[in-house]
Motif scaffolding. Structure first.
Motif, PDB file in Angstrom:
ATOM      1  N   GLU A  54     -16.030 -73.573  42.630  1.00  0.00           N
ATOM      2  CA  GLU A  54     -16.264 -72.695  41.479  1.00  0.00           C
ATOM      3  C   GLU A  54     -16.196 -73.492  40.184  1.00  0.00           C
ATOM      4  OE1 GLU A  54     -14.582 -68.539  42.263  1.00  0.00           O
ATOM      5  OE2 GLU A  54     -13.378 -69.814  43.538  1.00  0.00           O
ATOM      6  N   ASP A  55     -16.956 -74.590  40.156  1.00  0.00           N
ATOM      7  CA  ASP A  55     -16.890 -75.482  39.001  1.00  0.00           C
ATOM      8  C   ASP A  55     -17.828 -75.084  37.872  1.00  0.00           C
ATOM      9  OD1 ASP A  55     -19.305 -76.090  40.159  1.00  0.00           O
ATOM     10  OD2 ASP A  55     -18.962 -78.248  40.311  1.00  0.00           O
ATOM     11  N   LEU A  56     -18.506 -73.983  38.050  1.00  0.00           N
ATOM     12  CA  LEU A  56     -19.510 -73.537  37.071  1.00  0.00           C
ATOM     13  C   LEU A  56     -20.579 -74.609  36.854  1.00  0.00           C
ATOM     14  CD1 LEU A  56     -17.501 -71.681  34.269  1.00  0.00           C
ATOM     15  CD2 LEU A  56     -19.085 -70.706  35.926  1.00  0.00           C
ATOM     16  N   GLN A  60     -20.903 -75.275  42.526  1.00  0.00           N
ATOM     17  CA  GLN A  60     -21.002 -73.812  42.543  1.00  0.00           C
ATOM     18  C   GLN A  60     -22.447 -73.354  42.689  1.00  0.00           C
ATOM     19  OE1 GLN A  60     -18.725 -71.713  39.629  1.00  0.00           O
ATOM     20  NE2 GLN A  60     -19.842 -69.803  39.918  1.00  0.00           N
ATOM     21  N   VAL A 204     -12.635 -84.995  31.860  1.00  0.00           N
ATOM     22  CA  VAL A 204     -12.812 -83.861  30.944  1.00  0.00           C
ATOM     23  C   VAL A 204     -12.431 -84.261  29.513  1.00  0.00           C
ATOM     24  CG1 VAL A 204     -12.079 -81.497  30.456  1.00  0.00           C
ATOM     25  CG2 VAL A 204     -12.373 -82.239  32.814  1.00  0.00           C
ATOM     26  N   ALA A 208     -14.740 -84.189  26.130  1.00  0.00           N
ATOM     27  CA  ALA A 208     -14.349 -83.478  24.899  1.00  0.00           C
ATOM     28  C   ALA A 208     -14.477 -84.401  23.693  1.00  0.00           C
ATOM     29  CB  ALA A 208     -12.912 -82.967  25.031  1.00  0.00           C
ATOM     30  N   GLN A 227     -19.716 -81.383  35.977  1.00  0.00           N
ATOM     31  CA  GLN A 227     -18.520 -80.546  35.962  1.00  0.00           C
ATOM     32  C   GLN A 227     -17.521 -80.883  34.864  1.00  0.00           C
ATOM     33  OE1 GLN A 227     -19.735 -82.318  38.457  1.00  0.00           O
ATOM     34  NE2 GLN A 227     -18.187 -83.441  39.588  1.00  0.00           N
ATOM     35  N   MET A 228     -17.637 -82.078  34.262  1.00  0.00           N
ATOM     36  CA  MET A 228     -16.666 -82.436  33.225  1.00  0.00           C
ATOM     37  C   MET A 228     -17.012 -81.836  31.873  1.00  0.00           C
ATOM     38  SD  MET A 228     -19.224 -84.451  32.843  1.00  0.00           S
ATOM     39  CE  MET A 228     -20.150 -85.043  31.468  1.00  0.00           C
ATOM     40  N   VAL A 230     -16.778 -78.973  30.857  1.00  0.00           N
ATOM     41  CA  VAL A 230     -15.879 -77.913  30.390  1.00  0.00           C
ATOM     42  C   VAL A 230     -15.080 -78.400  29.179  1.00  0.00           C
ATOM     43  CG1 VAL A 230     -15.698 -76.657  32.553  1.00  0.00           C
ATOM     44  CG2 VAL A 230     -14.167 -78.582  32.142  1.00  0.00           C
ATOM     45  N   GLY A 231     -14.803 -79.699  29.119  1.00  0.00           N
ATOM     46  CA  GLY A 231     -14.112 -80.247  27.957  1.00  0.00           C
ATOM     47  C   GLY A 231     -14.971 -80.171  26.705  1.00  0.00           C
ATOM     48  N   GLY A 234     -15.202 -76.694  25.375  1.00  0.00           N
ATOM     49  CA  GLY A 234     -13.997 -76.357  24.617  1.00  0.00           C
ATOM     50  C   GLY A 234     -14.113 -76.789  23.162  1.00  0.00           C
ATOM     51  N   GLU A 238     -14.171 -74.396  19.859  1.00  0.00           N
ATOM     52  CA  GLU A 238     -13.222 -74.609  18.764  1.00  0.00           C
ATOM     53  C   GLU A 238     -13.947 -74.709  17.422  1.00  0.00           C
ATOM     54  OE1 GLU A 238      -9.358 -77.552  18.164  1.00  0.00           O
ATOM     55  OE2 GLU A 238     -11.006 -78.141  19.430  1.00  0.00           O
ATOM     56  N   PRO A 252     -19.513 -67.729  31.206  1.00  0.00           N
ATOM     57  CA  PRO A 252     -18.083 -67.402  31.233  1.00  0.00           C
ATOM     58  C   PRO A 252     -17.201 -68.372  30.440  1.00  0.00           C
ATOM     59  CG  PRO A 252     -19.021 -67.193  33.426  1.00  0.00           C
ATOM     60  CD  PRO A 252     -20.081 -67.818  32.558  1.00  0.00           C
ATOM     61  N   LEU A 253     -17.710 -69.571  30.174  1.00  0.00           N
ATOM     62  CA  LEU A 253     -16.889 -70.529  29.414  1.00  0.00           C
ATOM     63  C   LEU A 253     -16.768 -70.122  27.944  1.00  0.00           C
ATOM     64  CD1 LEU A 253     -18.114 -73.922  30.924  1.00  0.00           C
ATOM     65  CD2 LEU A 253     -15.860 -72.887  31.191  1.00  0.00           C
TER      66      LEU A 253
ATOM     67  N   GLY B 118      -9.810 -70.008  40.364  1.00  0.00           N
ATOM     68  CA  GLY B 118     -11.202 -70.096  40.833  1.00  0.00           C
ATOM     69  C   GLY B 118     -12.079 -70.804  39.828  1.00  0.00           C
ATOM     70  N   THR B 119     -12.824 -70.035  39.075  1.00  0.00           N
ATOM     71  CA  THR B 119     -13.729 -70.601  38.085  1.00  0.00           C
ATOM     72  C   THR B 119     -12.941 -71.031  36.843  1.00  0.00           C
ATOM     73  OG1 THR B 119     -15.554 -69.237  38.814  1.00  0.00           O
ATOM     74  CG2 THR B 119     -15.667 -70.049  36.576  1.00  0.00           C
ATOM     75  N   PRO B 120     -13.255 -72.211  36.280  1.00  0.00           N
ATOM     76  CA  PRO B 120     -12.547 -72.627  35.062  1.00  0.00           C
ATOM     77  C   PRO B 120     -12.680 -71.584  33.962  1.00  0.00           C
ATOM     78  CG  PRO B 120     -13.930 -74.414  35.896  1.00  0.00           C
ATOM     79  CD  PRO B 120     -14.266 -73.186  36.694  1.00  0.00           C
ATOM     80  N   ARG B 121     -11.530 -71.153  33.453  1.00  0.00           N
ATOM     81  CA  ARG B 121     -11.542 -70.174  32.356  1.00  0.00           C
ATOM     82  C   ARG B 121     -10.814 -70.793  31.168  1.00  0.00           C
ATOM     83  NH1 ARG B 121      -8.954 -64.883  34.261  1.00  0.00           N
ATOM     84  NH2 ARG B 121      -8.358 -65.925  36.187  1.00  0.00           N
ATOM     85  N   PRO B 122     -11.428 -70.771  29.996  1.00  0.00           N
ATOM     86  CA  PRO B 122     -10.788 -71.401  28.844  1.00  0.00           C
ATOM     87  C   PRO B 122      -9.507 -70.679  28.438  1.00  0.00           C
ATOM     88  CG  PRO B 122     -13.049 -70.738  28.353  1.00  0.00           C
ATOM     89  CD  PRO B 122     -12.707 -70.150  29.675  1.00  0.00           C
ATOM     90  N   GLN B 125      -6.120 -73.298  22.844  1.00  0.00           N
ATOM     91  CA  GLN B 125      -5.657 -74.686  22.727  1.00  0.00           C
ATOM     92  C   GLN B 125      -4.480 -74.761  21.761  1.00  0.00           C
ATOM     93  OE1 GLN B 125      -9.898 -75.296  21.944  1.00  0.00           O
ATOM     94  NE2 GLN B 125      -9.625 -77.355  22.732  1.00  0.00           N
ATOM     95  N   LEU B 217      -7.005 -79.674  25.807  1.00  0.00           N
ATOM     96  CA  LEU B 217      -8.383 -79.393  26.218  1.00  0.00           C
ATOM     97  C   LEU B 217      -8.678 -77.904  26.312  1.00  0.00           C
ATOM     98  CD1 LEU B 217      -8.645 -82.095  29.031  1.00  0.00           C
ATOM     99  CD2 LEU B 217      -9.783 -82.153  26.801  1.00  0.00           C
ATOM    100  N   ILE B 219      -8.381 -76.129  29.030  1.00  0.00           N
ATOM    101  CA  ILE B 219      -9.053 -75.864  30.306  1.00  0.00           C
ATOM    102  C   ILE B 219      -8.329 -76.635  31.406  1.00  0.00           C
ATOM    103  CG2 ILE B 219     -10.697 -77.800  30.367  1.00  0.00           C
ATOM    104  CD1 ILE B 219     -11.874 -74.241  30.928  1.00  0.00           C
ATOM    105  N   GLN B 221      -9.315 -78.110  35.527  1.00  0.00           N
ATOM    106  CA  GLN B 221     -10.173 -78.135  36.709  1.00  0.00           C
ATOM    107  C   GLN B 221      -9.613 -79.177  37.671  1.00  0.00           C
ATOM    108  OE1 GLN B 221     -14.227 -79.089  35.646  1.00  0.00           O
ATOM    109  NE2 GLN B 221     -13.873 -81.268  35.809  1.00  0.00           N
ATOM    110  N   LEU B 224      -8.016 -82.976  37.014  1.00  0.00           N
ATOM    111  CA  LEU B 224      -8.185 -83.003  35.558  1.00  0.00           C
ATOM    112  C   LEU B 224      -7.808 -84.355  34.968  1.00  0.00           C
ATOM    113  CD1 LEU B 224      -8.698 -81.130  32.973  1.00  0.00           C
ATOM    114  CD2 LEU B 224      -6.214 -81.069  32.803  1.00  0.00           C
TER     115      LEU B 224
END
Lengths: 330, 309
Positions: A54-56, A60, A204, A208, A227-228, A230-231, A234, A238, A252-253, B118-122, B125, B217, B219, B221, B224
């Motif tokens: 579920e790495d989006l 996934q 990650v 970022a 997959q990285m 997500v950082g 973020g 921000e 969803p992020l 499960g799925t990464p959720r923010p 920070q 971060l 987050i 996963q 990490l």
């Protein structure tokens, strides 16, 4: 005094610790014992993939696609180490699984050794543009430059500074295709695209900082792949920066800032492969996801409002790529 | 290349380097304490992963950032108890048991993440805190004094750990059991207790490092840390087992990494050599270790279990 390690006690402790670790690792293969439920086919399916189910992102996209076919696959995910993946691929073949999906370009070398040992098993491998001459291997890849181009065209409409930042992983496979397509699309609209490859699929924090560096250099729209990211998302959140995703729907992020995602629908080509398998063809062909065959779909986020002109431009770009009047450079 | 030497880019690069250095610094300072007592912990990365996950999960569920930090610290402390029992009381080979801890942390954090999230959720920070007056210093303030609280804590830990190691009885005991545990024991210093306490502190700091990473971060996963804990162990050698040296190593590693990222963003580093440039922090660390080899002395009893009998 000479220290005398209690080796027997230590051995026991180590054994317990390792056993527990192995149990945990085994449990990590989420649906490992549930390879039964099939709707469209009686074939049993297993997926071996490098990151979390579920790495989006990359993994996934495949898990979702197989489940969308009504198949409950066995899964071994998080195989960052290729040798671990090879063991899982061989293990599934030995267990009599009909179709083993090796979801990672880096698994190709292992597959070349394993596949000939199991001629009755079909291995599906990607992203890859050829089957390495193996008769029981199907290959697949996304023409990710197509969706990248569309995202780039749309991104260029949103930038005020004229500069867009891209965060990529290692320069390989569909990441390069997506990023090159994105750059071509954005540049066709007059935007400047700055690209950073972090050279890591998993760092990650570095992703970022790469996103932060783009903002420092004037970017006001961001995208990225693997997959990285997500950082990087973020950092976008921000700083209230629009984000374009790929591989899976990344809304969803950040439901307010993800503009659109190029989503891989592997089921489009998997269905073709499964039909061939049931007709007796074990492999030897390569399949591509495209906008035309609906394997690539640009999913816009309803939570991010685009004006009518931009939406129209996106639709025209998709149509142009499909009819061949627009070249993505891929 | 000239764009890199503009003030805004240099300030941003310095700030980025400090952010990148922080988890390394906290974890390496903790590992310094452990190694000075004679205990090598290759499980730092696993402890960081566990702490990062539980800190993240706590914030996800409670929205309370500081509770997340506290949970990360507690997880590190608990892992310290486990590692201390394994290495101090059962005299386990430190290298192997550390790897066991790493594997456990890697697997268990991933399992928990899959099952519980499960799925990464923010998550929220850690907010930046501007230090009054200092943050207003042109350019310097932006680079050094506008960070989240844990970054300040990391750098404050350097003089604190230095003071503890050099000026307190406990610090002296740590050095004694790390250099010559038999002699320390004959003088009435409890080697086991001193080492156990050093391990607890080291792992607790690894826990803080994991929390600092995930909350910076916003987050979590799988995996990490991406091997960050192993770099932290290397930085202890780089810093010659001195907190200031460790800080220097962490800053160098972070700043080189940030510089490479910035140069890539400016398109100064061409794509064709991107991967080679990414190796710069690691190559620099290896080069420094080669230069330092033979010039610095590791604690004499490092990795050697101690038993009176």
């Amino acid at each position: 005094m000479k220290p005398k390690p209690n080796s027997r006690t230590f051995t026991r402790l180590l054994a317990v610790l390792l056993a527990f670790t192995f149990v945990v690792a085994a449990c990590g293969s989420d649906d490992a014992d549930s390879g039964d439920a099939t709707v469209d086919t009686d074939l049993t399916v297993a997926i071996v993939a490098p990151s979390a189910s579920e790495d989006l992102a990359f993994t996934q996209s495949m898990v979702d696609s197989v489940k969308a076919m009504g198949i409950t696959p066995q899964i071994t995910d998080g195989t960052f180490i290729v040798d671990d993946a090879a063991a899982a691929i061989r293990g599934y073949a030995e267990d009599g699984i009909n179709v083993v999906i090796a979801h990672g370009t880096q698994f190709g070398g292992s597959l070349a050794e394993i596949a000939p040992d199991f001629p009755d098993t079909t291995f599906i491998w990607g992203t890859a543009t050829d089957t390495q001459g193996l008769d029981n291997v199907f290959a697949y890849y996304p023409e990710a430059d197509q969706g990248g181009y569309v995202n780039g065209v749309v991104a260029a409409q949103l930038t005020q500074s004229g500069t867009i930042g891209v965060v990529g992983p290692v320069q390989a496979g569909d990441a390069v295709a997506y990023i090159d397509g994105f750059a071509a699309g954005a540049e066709s609209q007059g935007a400047t695209v700055n690209i950073t490859y972090t050279d890591s699929f998993s760092d990650v924090a570095l992703a970022a900082e790469a996103a932060q560096a783009h903002l420092t250099n004037g970017a006001d729209v961001l995208t990225g792949t693997a997959q990285m990211v997500v950082g990087a998302v973020g950092v976008a959140s921000e700083n209230d920066i629009p984000w374009f995703g790929t591989q899976a729907n990344q809304t969803p992020l950040d439901e307010g800032l993800v503009v659109a995602s190029q989503v891989y629908h592997w089921e489009v080509v998997l269905k073709e492969m499964f039909a061939l398998i049931e007709d007796g063809t074990k492999g030897g062909q390569t399949f591509a996801l495209t906008l035309e065959n609906d394997g690539l779909v640009i999913e816009f986020n309803d939570g991010y409002e685009l004006d009518g002109d931009t939406t129209k431009l996106a639709e025209d770009t998709i149509a142009g790529i499909i009819d061949g009047s627009i070249s993505t450079g891929g | 290349m000239s764009e890199f030497f503009t003030l805004s880019v240099l300030v941003a690069t310095l700030a980025s380097g400090i952010r990148l250095a922080t988890p390394y610094l906290i974890a390496a300072l903790g590992e310094t304490i452990g190694q000075r007592s004679g205990v090598l912990n290759l499980g730092v990365d696993g402890v960081m992963l566990l702490s990062a996950f539980f800190a993240y999960w706590t914030v996800l569920e409670t929205k309370n950032l500081w509770l997340g930090v506290a949970v990360g610290i507690v997880v590190g402390f608990v892992m310290g108890i486990i590692y201390g029992i394994i290495t101090v009381f059962f005299h386990a080979t430190q290298g192997i048991s550390g790897i066991g801890i790493f594997l456990f942390g890697l697997g268990f954090s991933d399992l928990m993440f899959q099952k519980q999230v499960g799925t990464p959720r923010p998550i929220k920070q850690l907010p930046d805190v501007s230090i009054p007056l200092l943050a207003d210093i042109p350019h310097v303030g932006e680079a050094l004094f506008q960070h989240n609280l844990l970054i300040y804590v990391a750098f404050l830990l350097v003089p604190i750990v230095t003071f503890m190691l050099k000026r307190t009885t406990f610090g002296m005991n740590i050095s004694a059991v790390g250099e010559n545990p038999q002699a320390a024991d004959s003088l009435g210093v409890s080697v086991a207790q001193t080492r156990f306490t050093a391990i607890l502190i080291g792992n607790t700091m690894a826990g803080l490092a994991g929390a600092a990473l995930t909350l910076e971060l916003g987050i979590f996963q799988a995996n990490l840390t991406s091997g960050l804990g192993f770099i932290a162990v290397a930085l202890v050698y780089f810093g010659a087992w001195r907190p200031v040296g460790v800080m220097g190593g962490a800053l160098l590693y972070g700043l080189v990494g940030a510089t490479v990222v910035q140069l890539k963003a400016l398109q100064v580093i061409p794509r064709s050599v991107s991967d080679i440039a990414s190796m710069a922090p690691a190559l620099l660390t290896i080069a420094a270790l080669i230069v330092l080899a033979g010039r610095v002395k590791a604690p004499s009893a490092l990795t050697r279990p101690f038993s009176r009998h």
